[in-house]
Scaffold this active site. Structure first.
Site, PDB file in Angstrom:
ATOM      1  N   ASP A  47       0.810  -1.222   0.000  1.00  0.00           N
ATOM      2  CA  ASP A  47       0.000   0.000   0.000  1.00  0.00           C
ATOM      3  C   ASP A  47       0.842   1.270   0.000  1.00  0.00           C
ATOM      4  O   ASP A  47       0.388   2.336   0.430  1.00  0.00           O
ATOM      5  CB  ASP A  47      -0.939   0.007   1.213  1.00  0.00           C
ATOM      6  CG  ASP A  47      -0.193   0.061   2.543  1.00  0.00           C
ATOM      7  OD1 ASP A  47       1.037  -0.159   2.537  1.00  0.00           O
ATOM      8  OD2 ASP A  47      -0.828   0.323   3.574  1.00  0.00           O
ATOM      9  N   GLU A  48       2.062   1.189  -0.511  1.00  0.00           N
ATOM     10  CA  GLU A  48       2.933   2.370  -0.479  1.00  0.00           C
ATOM     11  C   GLU A  48       3.932   2.309  -1.639  1.00  0.00           C
ATOM     12  O   GLU A  48       4.403   1.233  -1.996  1.00  0.00           O
ATOM     13  CB  GLU A  48       3.684   2.401   0.857  1.00  0.00           C
ATOM     14  CG  GLU A  48       4.371   3.707   1.162  1.00  0.00           C
ATOM     15  CD  GLU A  48       4.869   3.745   2.611  1.00  0.00           C
ATOM     16  OE1 GLU A  48       5.088   4.850   3.127  1.00  0.00           O
ATOM     17  OE2 GLU A  48       5.041   2.661   3.211  1.00  0.00           O
TER      18      GLU A  48
END
Length: 330
Positions: A47-48
Site C-alpha cells: 500500500d505504499e
C-alpha cells in the site's frame, strides 16, 4: 501487535479476517494509475510507493503537486479508496510528508523550508531511529532534530558509529537515494502468527495447507513459478528456522508446494512449540515453465489437472466455491 497478544489483551474483540487477494488486486490497480503519471514507480509495500515526477511537468502540463492531487482524486473516484500524498525533493522527506496528515492527507515539504521544518521534530521521525536508538540519543540529551543539526558529522560518528553519518545527513534533509522502479521478485511466500504457541504436528499441518494455497494463487496471478520450496518456522522463544528443498521442475501448484513442505514440517515437529509458520517458493522462473507433464508419474499429472480445474471454478464462482478436504476446518 500480533493477533494472539491483541486477543489476550481484549478477548472479546471481533476479528475481521483480511482478504489479501483483494488487497493485491487493488494495489495493482493503484499502481497502474501511478504509472500513467511516470514510469518511475518504486513499490515499497502493498500500500505504499515512491514516484519520481522529475521532468513530468511538460508532459502533464501541470506541476508535481497538481499531478499528485489529480492522481489522488482519480484513485478515489475510479477505485474507491483514499490515499495520502507526501511530496518533497527526496525519498526521506516525501515519506515523512506522507505521514503528516493521514488519512486522505496531502503535505508538501519544500527545499527552502527543509531545515526549519525538521528542526522542531523529535528524533524518532528520522528514518532508522527505532526505540533503542531513540533511548540512546535521549541518554545523550538529544531529543529534537534541531540538536542534531548543530552537531558535526565526525562527532556524531564518534558517538554512534556509522549511524552517526546517517543522523547528520537526514537531520539536514539530505538523502541521495533514487527511485528504483525495477525490483525483481525473488520469492513468493505466505505466513501466519498463531494466537497461541502450537507443537501438535497435525494442527500445524492443517495450517500449512491454506498457506500453500495462498502462495500458489499469488504465483499464478504473477505468472511465476518457483524451483525451491521454503519452510519457515519461529519458535516460542523467537528463534527462526528455515528449511528448503529444490524441485526437479519449477512449480506454481499448491499441491506440489504442500507435498514438499509437509515432510519438512514433520521433521521439525518433535515437541517444539512454534508461534509462526510460513511457506514460500524461491528461484523464480516464468510461469510457462511450471509443472510439465510427468510421464513417469501419471498421478501427479492428474493432480495438476484437478488443481487447474479448481482454479477455473474459483475464477468463475469465487475463492470459496471449491476447496480440498484438507482445507476444511476441523
Amino acid at each position: 501487535m500480533p493477533m494472539f497478544k491483541a486477543l489476550a489483551a481484549c478477548p472479546d474483540a471481533v476479528v475481521l479476517k483480511p482478504d489479501m487477494a483483494k488487497y493485491v488486486a487493488v494495489a495493482r490497480d493503484v499502481r497502474a494509475l501511478m504509472r500513467d503519471l511516470t514510469p518511475l514507480v518504486e513499490p515499497v509495500s502493498i500500500d505504499e510507493a515512491f514516484l519520481d515526477l522529475s521532468g513530468t511537468e511538460r508532459l502533464h502540463h501541470a506541476s508535481a503537486a497538481v499531478s499528485m492531487a489529480r492522481l489522488a482524486k482519480r484513485i478515489e473516484e475510479e477505485i474507491g479508496i483514499t490515499v495520502s500524498v507526501g511530496l518533497s525533493h527526496n525519498k526521506f522527506l516525501a515519506k515523512m510528508a506522507s505521514d503528516l496528515d493521514k488519512p486522505r492527507g496531502f503535505a508538501v515539504i519544500g527545499r527552502e523550508e527543509t531545515l526549519s521544518f525538521l528542526a522542531s521534530k523529535p528524533v524518532s521521525m528520522i528514518w532508522g531511529v527505532g526505540k533503542a536508538l531513540e533511548t540512546k540519543l535521549a541518554r545523550e540529551g538529544i531529543t529534537r532534530i534541531s540538536q542534531l543539526q548543530k552537531m558535526e558529522e565526525h562527532d556524531l560518528m564518534a558517538r554512534f558509529g556509522s549511524m552517526g553519518s546517517r543522523l547528520y545527513r537526514l537531520s539536514r534533509g539530505l538523502d541521495s537515494r533514487h527511485v528504483e522502479p525495477v525490483h525483481e521478485t525473488k520469492s513468493i511466500s505466505a505466513e501466519t502468527t498463531f494466537m497461541r504457541d502450537i507443537s501438535d504436528r497435525a494442527e500445524l499441518d492443517r495450517i500449512l495447507w491454506p498457506l500453500c494455497d495462498k502462495v500458489a494463487t499469488r504465483a499464478k496471478a504473477a505468472g511465476l513459478s518457483g524451483s525451491t520450496v521454503v519452510l519457515k518456522l519461529k519458535t516460542a522463544d523467537f528463534k527462526t528456522r528455515t528449511r528448503n528443498q529444490t524441485l526437479p521442475d519449477p512449480t506454481q501448484l499448491a499441491e506440489v508446494i504442500y507435498r514438499t513442505a509437509s515432510p519438512m514440517l514433520a521433521r521439525e515437529t518433535t515437541g517444539t512449540s512454534f508461534r509462526l509458520l510460513g511457506v514460500g517458493i524461491s528461484g523464480l522462473a516464468d510461469g510457462d515453465l511450471a509443472d510439465p507433464p510427468d510421464m513417469l508419474d501419471p498421478a501427479a499429472t492428474r493432480r495438476a489437472e484437478a488443481e487447474r480445474a479448481m482454479d477455473r471454478l474459483r475464477a468463475k464462482f469465487g475463492d470459496k466455491s471449491i476447496v480440498k478436504g484438507r482445507g476444511m476446518k476441523k
